[in-house]
Write an enzyme that holds these catalytic residues in place. Structure first.
Site, PDB file in Angstrom:
ATOM      1  CB  CYS A   1      -3.756   3.214  -1.688  1.00 55.61           C
ATOM      2  SG  CYS A   1      -5.083   4.370  -1.440  1.00 55.61           S
TER       3      CYS A   1
ATOM      4  CD  GLN B   1      -7.054  -4.648   3.873  1.00 54.65           C
ATOM      5  OE1 GLN B   1      -8.015  -5.359   4.157  1.00 54.65           O
ATOM      6  NE2 GLN B   1      -7.203  -3.384   3.548  1.00 54.65           N
TER       7      GLN B   1
ATOM      8  CE  LYS C   1      -7.562  -0.684   6.240  1.00 56.04           C
ATOM      9  NZ  LYS C   1      -8.254  -0.139   5.079  1.00 56.04           N
TER      10      LYS C   1
ATOM     11  CG  ASP D   1       0.432  -2.568   6.200  1.00 57.36           C
ATOM     12  OD1 ASP D   1      -0.565  -2.729   6.939  1.00 57.36           O
ATOM     13  OD2 ASP D   1       0.395  -1.897   5.151  1.00 57.36           O
TER      14      ASP D   1
ATOM     15  CG  HIS E   1      -1.900   0.989   1.390  1.00 57.49           C
ATOM     16  ND1 HIS E   1      -1.654   2.273   1.810  1.00 57.49           N
ATOM     17  CD2 HIS E   1      -3.229   0.921   1.147  1.00 57.49           C
ATOM     18  CE1 HIS E   1      -2.787   2.954   1.825  1.00 57.49           C
ATOM     19  NE2 HIS E   1      -3.761   2.172   1.420  1.00 57.49           N
TER      20      HIS E   1
HETATM   21  N1  C6P Z   1      -6.417   0.301   2.743  1.00 56.82           N
HETATM   22  C1  C6P Z   1      -8.201  -0.044   1.131  1.00 56.82           C
HETATM   23  O1  C6P Z   1      -9.282   0.249   0.598  1.00 56.82           O
HETATM   24  P1  C6P Z   1      -5.254   3.468   7.158  1.00 56.82           P
HETATM   25  O2  C6P Z   1      -5.851   4.288   6.052  1.00 56.82           O
HETATM   26  O3  C6P Z   1      -4.116   4.168   7.836  1.00 56.82           O
HETATM   27  O4  C6P Z   1      -6.264   2.906   8.111  1.00 56.82           O
HETATM   28  O5  C6P Z   1      -4.655   2.153   6.438  1.00 56.82           O
HETATM   29  C2  C6P Z   1      -3.721   2.286   5.394  1.00 56.82           C
HETATM   30  C3  C6P Z   1      -3.431   0.943   4.809  1.00 56.82           C
HETATM   31  C4  C6P Z   1      -2.169   0.407   4.960  1.00 56.82           C
HETATM   32  N2  C6P Z   1      -1.881  -0.818   4.519  1.00 56.82           N
HETATM   33  C5  C6P Z   1      -2.795  -1.579   3.897  1.00 56.82           C
HETATM   34  C6  C6P Z   1      -2.434  -2.958   3.456  1.00 56.82           C
HETATM   35  C7  C6P Z   1      -4.083  -1.090   3.703  1.00 56.82           C
HETATM   36  O6  C6P Z   1      -4.996  -1.850   3.091  1.00 56.82           O
HETATM   37  C8  C6P Z   1      -4.410   0.216   4.136  1.00 56.82           C
HETATM   38  C9  C6P Z   1      -5.764   0.794   3.866  1.00 56.82           C
HETATM   39  C10 C6P Z   1      -7.741   0.722   2.353  1.00 56.82           C
HETATM   40  O7  C6P Z   1      -7.524  -0.967   0.711  1.00 56.82           O
HETATM   41  C11 C6P Z   1      -7.862   2.200   2.142  1.00 56.82           C
HETATM   42  S1  C6P Z   1      -6.761   2.804   0.907  1.00 56.82           S
END
Ligand code: C6P
Length: 414
Positions: free
Chosen positions: A372, A211, A234, A208, A131
């Site tokens: 992203c 997910q 999430k 990370d 991401h």
């Molecule tokens: N992915 C998606 O629709 P935040 O925004 O800080 O809670 O998470 C960022 C992030 C970082 N790593 C991974 C693997 C992610 O999937 C995400 C967030 C969402 O896939 C929003 S772009």
């Protein structure tokens, strides 16, 4: 809801659905089919109630006041820390820092550990399926320090090439930062192996877990990762709350992140003495209400049981994969052997955005675009995909609704 509804063997999906009020709403005169769970999950009534209860009954700032409300709010906030610690099996509460989310957790490591430890010529390894929030902070740091960003390639199925990873590792590698489960492909990476290999060369590892944490059992001690980050929103919790786990010895040696209230023990104009862990990294008034309600979300998941949830989601993923593969011109992007319940696909001659609009007209919420993860889309030479991601409250009938929507779209647009 249809009378012939199929119940999952292990999880009463309709009993669960009743606890999510948003699932009753209509979108453009259709029952909502929410398949954008990887972006953010919906919230059960218990989480909504916890928020309302906090603001209606004991809203106060924490760690500062001696009055009853402040003590109640502080106790509830700290209970969330214990719940987060248990959720990922960290060895101590001091290793749990609350942030705004995964993104802030990664930026925190880059700004503290990274600034302190990365120098010119050092190497940071990420993967091709990261991401943007696990790419950009390292690019910025590399730029500042004259360090080098290296990338683990992936195969056509969307799996990391571990032999290539081993070749990238050297004594120059200072950090490996990889995603546990890909948001765009669903791939579950063999993080234990990745961590062990990195440690063998002396590198530090960040995982990370944005997910993975909602689907998989997380044990940071068994994984032996140095840092682990994830977001509440999430996992059926509120937005604006994240968890940053760091091993205690690292957190102790790292410089502070933000300066301000709460992260200090004593301040005078000559010198400031910083607070103990984890407060050293929690400057200012935190997101108290949402952090408290986050515990309710973690309890909600715990009470149902992650294994039960996982089985249900696996059933949905298998069913959706089978159904979607039969559609003319549809190609699934990401066919790893180990996947969480995310299914990304492209359809010949249909732009994902057009598809997203058509599906929305039928009440179906999916995500379209690059998710992203633009370097990943470049790897597959596509501008983006359509992504359906499943949660504990989704049903096979909803997948059937998606399939009908896709069939109509193919007839109309392809
Ligand atoms: N992915 C998606 O629709 P935040 O925004 O800080 O809670 O998470 C960022 C992030 C970082 N790593 C991974 C693997 C992610 O999937 C995400 C967030 C969402 O896939 C929003 S772009």
């Amino acid at each position: 809801m249809m009378k012939t509804a199929i119940k999952s063997n292990t999880l009463d999906v309709y009993a669960i659905r009743r606890q999510f009020p948003i699932l009753n709403r209509k979108v453009k005169d259709n029952a909502l089919v929410y398949f954008d769970n990887a972006a953010t999950s919906q919230k059960p009534q218990a989480v909504i109630d916890a928020l309302v209860h906090y603001y209606s009954y004991y809203n106060a700032n924490i760690h500062r006041g001696i009055h009853t409300l402040a003590e109640e709010a502080t106790a509830a906030f700290e209970e969330s820390r214990t719940a987060a610690q248990q959720f990922i099996n960290a060895s101590s509460r001091e290793e749990i820092v609350f942030t705004r989310g995964t993104t802030e957790g990664i930026n925190l490591v880059a700004a503290t550990w990274g600034r302190q430890n990365i120098k010119a010529g050092d190497e940071i390894i990420v993967s091709n399926m990261e991401h943007h929030s696990n790419i950009v902070p390292w690019q910025v740091l590399c730029e500042e320090k004259g360090a080098i960003l290296k990338v683990i390639p992936i195969n056509e199925d969307g799996e990391l090439l571990l032999d290539d990873y081993e070749k990238l590792l050297s004594t120059n590698t200072k950090l490996v930062s990889v995603v546990h489960a890909s948001n765009a492909l669903g791939t579950v990476n063999p993080v234990k192996k990745i961590i062990d290999l990195a440690h063998a060369t002396g590198a530090v590892v960040l995982i990370d877990g944005a997910q993975s944490s909602v689907h998989l059992d997380i044990d940071v001690q068994a994984l032996n990762c140095d840092f682990f980050v994830f977001s509440s929103h999430k996992i059926y919790g509120p937005t604006g709350v994240g968890v940053f786990f760091g091993k205690k010895n690292l957190l102790e040696s790292m410089p502070v992140y933000q300066g301000g209230g709460e992260m200090i023990k004593e301040v005078n104009f000559e010198k400031t003495i910083f607070n103990d862990l984890p407060y050293k990294y929690e400057a200012g008034t935190p997101n108290i209400g949402d952090t408290i309600a986050f515990k309710t979300a973690l309890d909600f998941v715990k009470n149902i049981g992650k294994e039960k949830i996982r089985k249900h989601e696996e059933m949905l993923l298998d069913y959706a994969t089978e159904q979607l593969e039969n559609l003319p011109g549809l190609k699934i992007v990401g066919k790893a052997k180990e996947k969480v319940s995310v299914i990304s696909f492209v359809i010949d001659k249909i732009h994902p955005q057009d598809l997203g609009i058509l599906l929305d007209n039928r009440g179906i919420a999916v995500r379209t675009g690059h998710h992203c993860a633009q370097p990943l889309m470049d790897r597959f030479c596509i501008p983006g995909t359509t992504r359906a991601s499943f949660a504990m409250y989704n049903t096979k009938e909803e997948i059937d609704t998606l399939v009908v929507g896709l069939e109509k779209a193919i007839k109309m647009l392809a």
